[in-house]
Scaffold this motif. Sequence first.
Motif, mmCIF file in Angstrom:
data_model
loop_
_atom_site.group_PDB
_atom_site.id
_atom_site.type_symbol
_atom_site.label_atom_id
_atom_site.label_comp_id
_atom_site.label_asym_id
_atom_site.label_seq_id
_atom_site.Cartn_x
_atom_site.Cartn_y
_atom_site.Cartn_z
ATOM 1 N N UNK A 1 0.829 -1.198 0.000
ATOM 2 C CA UNK A 1 0.000 0.000 0.000
ATOM 3 C C UNK A 1 0.871 1.258 0.000
ATOM 4 N N UNK A 2 0.468 2.226 -0.804
ATOM 5 C CA UNK A 2 1.051 3.559 -0.724
ATOM 6 C C UNK A 2 0.290 4.309 0.361
ATOM 7 N N UNK A 3 0.962 4.647 1.447
ATOM 8 C CA UNK A 3 0.309 5.301 2.575
ATOM 9 C C UNK A 3 0.038 6.766 2.268
ATOM 10 N N UNK A 4 -0.651 7.420 3.185
ATOM 11 C CA UNK A 4 -1.120 8.785 2.928
ATOM 12 C C UNK A 4 0.021 9.751 2.626
ATOM 13 N N UNK B 1 0.773 0.332 -4.771
ATOM 14 C CA UNK B 1 -0.558 0.718 -5.241
ATOM 15 C C UNK B 1 -1.282 1.527 -4.181
ATOM 16 N N UNK B 2 -2.146 2.425 -4.647
ATOM 17 C CA UNK B 2 -3.022 3.177 -3.759
ATOM 18 C C UNK B 2 -4.322 2.399 -3.579
ATOM 19 N N UNK C 1 6.036 7.616 -3.702
ATOM 20 C CA UNK C 1 6.134 6.154 -3.787
ATOM 21 C C UNK C 1 6.987 5.725 -4.971
ATOM 22 N N UNK C 2 6.792 6.355 -6.113
ATOM 23 C CA UNK C 2 7.575 6.038 -7.307
ATOM 24 C C UNK C 2 9.062 6.286 -7.065
ATOM 25 N N UNK D 1 4.380 0.645 -10.396
ATOM 26 C CA UNK D 1 3.251 1.417 -9.886
ATOM 27 C C UNK D 1 1.978 0.738 -10.360
ATOM 28 N N UNK D 2 1.213 0.172 -9.409
ATOM 29 C CA UNK D 2 0.055 -0.653 -9.758
ATOM 30 C C UNK D 2 -1.210 0.135 -9.978
#
Length: 341
Positions: A181-184, A204-205, A223-224, A232-233
């Motif tokens: 998970x990409x966090x906030x 991924x978000x 994230x990237x 990047x999903x």
Amino acid sequence: MNLTDTGPSAALREIAYLLERSRSEPRRPMAYRKAADVYDALDEDRRAQLAERDSWSELSGVGAKTAAVIAQASAGRVPDTLARLREEDEPVPGDDTALRAALRGDLHTHSTWSDGGASIEEMMRTAVRLGHDYCALTDHSPRLTVARGLSPERLREQLDVVERLNEELSPFRVLTGIEVDILDDGSLDQEPELLERLDVVVASVHSRLKDDADTMTRRMVAAVANPHTDVLGHVTGRLVEGSRGTRAESAFNPEIVFEACKQFDTALEINSRPERRDPPSRLLDVAVERRCLFSIDTDAHAPGQLSWQGLACMRAEAAGITAERVVDTWPLDELLAWTRR
């Protein structure tokens, strides 16, 4: 993909595979796979007793339809349901593309360790039968509790399972991985030490999908830029059809996000799931202009879904994407050199 073994367990699992491949409602194939698990747990004496009385349906988890499959396969017949599904099976659109022929693997799949519908072994043996050289296991990370995301402890346990399975399946390679998970704040939902150990990290978000464009852009760029992120999903998070309903795209600046993908050598996923079709075609065009790398993945949650890559290949070719820009067309050593860069 007809299985050479027509015993009861193989017949039940092939029926599940064909139902999933044709996008059946998920509970149907799960019933056949559960019956296969029940059958596999029986010893030979118990099987003989049930076959003599034709009483397979007395087993918990075996209903009338699955009992008929077991009875027919035990008698040496191709079960009627399996014969019908084989007859009805059609090629996945895009399977005849040059890009599909060039693919060597799949970098985004799930198992029963998170929210998938089949074991790691069944998923990976299916990938072998589909002709893959490698396939990444990318179950969810801890924050996604609804999908039974893997804690650090469970992920370490999974790494041991994959290591043993790789000894059995060699030269095919099960790639260790995670859909994190990409966090906030744009950070990744797993211990950095563990991410360092993995072959493939798909980021991924899954939350706060309605954040404003500036917030989402900063989050995805962070994230990237993370050195652990390889792919990047499902970038927009959209749903365009299916049992979960529809969901609008997340708002973000694609020029900035895709330029970050290029600069940080992170692949943009072209998700093969029919209900996602993510990224949309107009955003694929932007990513092509930015000369991004791509990863064509199934995001499979069941064995039959592993056959869906042609759907994304068809979209990728329409956008002018060539095989050398798609990381899962690369040989294993080249792919791993890239993910470990």
